[in-house]
Scaffold this motif. Structure first.
Motif: not given
Length: 323
Positions: A109-110, A170
């Motif tokens: 991530n992200p 996200s």
């Protein structure tokens, strides 16, 4: 087949390469610490895979990647975007120079930024193939399936419920298309209940962090989701047809499908998570959104500016980096 993987929460990763004459595969692991021990542990599992762990000395990264056909990157520090950007950049450089034809599955991530980071590194090395680069968004689908089965009061349905999840990976960029669930929500499901369910799917990671008192993030569920997607890529690479899975891809991987999707979302984004048909060379077809509700259309409109910002951050990071 030879696979390379990282462990979540560290800089560890792995690759796969084929040995068809022996009927075995190799799983190569790379990390800055502990990799030989992890490899020894995994090697005791009853599979036909040979497991090898490498450390940075003596060109460990290059050795791990040599001959890799699939590379899985869950590397990094949980919820530390700036740190993860540098880790992913360096791993992408290693892939570009050692295993440029490998399928690359990015979990770090992200994802909305790290996938563009990998792409930009590959472009600088002249090896970018949008059909072979994937952002793993499977955990969003797993959560949506589980949460819907909970609402239906039957957890035995969890591995049967299919909810398409599009957008990104996200917060508000995660858009569950609950109207297209294989198992419809109860009749009379109120709008406020729909909002709560959507929010839970979008911010399910926060639920885990809170439960761990801030001492960690989702790792076990992510490992399950990552294995699910990697398995589909492997099956498709081996010739199985009709495999479709949501994944965050560069829309140039399928110009026709990607172009049609851009018109549906009303923006010229370069990356988007959508149902993608997989094949021996990676992306075969990018599917559209299908029939969506006004509520889901609103969610997509909210996701687009966030996606743009995240994608631009990834691209800008490489433009300002020395490779």
């Amino acid at each position: 087949m030879r696979t390379v993987m990282n462990s979540p929460g560290s800089s560890f990763w792995a690759g796969i390469s084929s040995f068809p004459e022996k009927g075995t595969s190799t799983l190569s692991l790379f990390d800055i610490v502990n990799t030989p021990g992890v490899a020894a542990d995994l090697s005791h599992i009853s599979t036909p895979a040979k497991v090898v762990g490498y450390l940075p000395p003596d060109d460990g990264l290059k050795k791990a990647l040599a001959g890799a056909e699939i590379v899985v990157i869950p590397a990094g520090v949980p919820r530390k975007p700036g740190i993860n950007a540098g880790i992913v950049r360096d791993l992408a450089t290693g892939i570009a120079t050692t295993a440029p034809k490998a399928f690359v599955l990015v979990i770090s991530n992200p994802v909305n930024s790290t996938v563009p980071i990998v792409a930009e590194v590959f472009k600088k090395h002249g090896v970018f193939d949008p059909k072979r680069l994937f952002g793993v968004t499977t955990l969003d689908v797993v959560r949506a399936s589980t949460f819907v089965s909970e609402i239906l009061g039957d957890l035995s349905l969890a591995n049967k419920v299919v909810v398409p999840v599009v957008g990104g990976h996200s917060g508000v960029t995660i858009v569950p298309l609950l109207s297209q669930s294989s198992h419809p929500l109860p009749s009379g499901f109120a709008q406020d209940e729909l909002d709560k369910l959507t929010n839970r799917i979008q911010f399910g990671g926060d639920e885990v962090v809170k439960a761990k008192d801030g001492a960690g993030s989702a790792t076990l569920s992510m490992a399950f989701a990552g294995a699910e997607f990697a398995s589909k890529v492997i099956r498709a690479a081996n010739g199985e047809k009709g495999i479709v899975a949501p994944t965050f891809v560069n829309l140039a991987a399928d110009k026709e499908g990607g172009g049609a999707l851009k018109k549906e979302i009303g923006d010229d984004l370069d990356y988007f998570s959508a149902p993608v048909e997989l094949g021996p060379d990676g992306v075969v077809k990018i599917h559209g959104l299908g029939k969506i509700t006004e509520h889901e259309s609103t969610l997509i409109k909210a996701a687009v500016p966030e996606l743009k910002t995240s994608i631009d951050k990834g691209v800008s990071f490489i433009e300002s980096s020395k490779l």
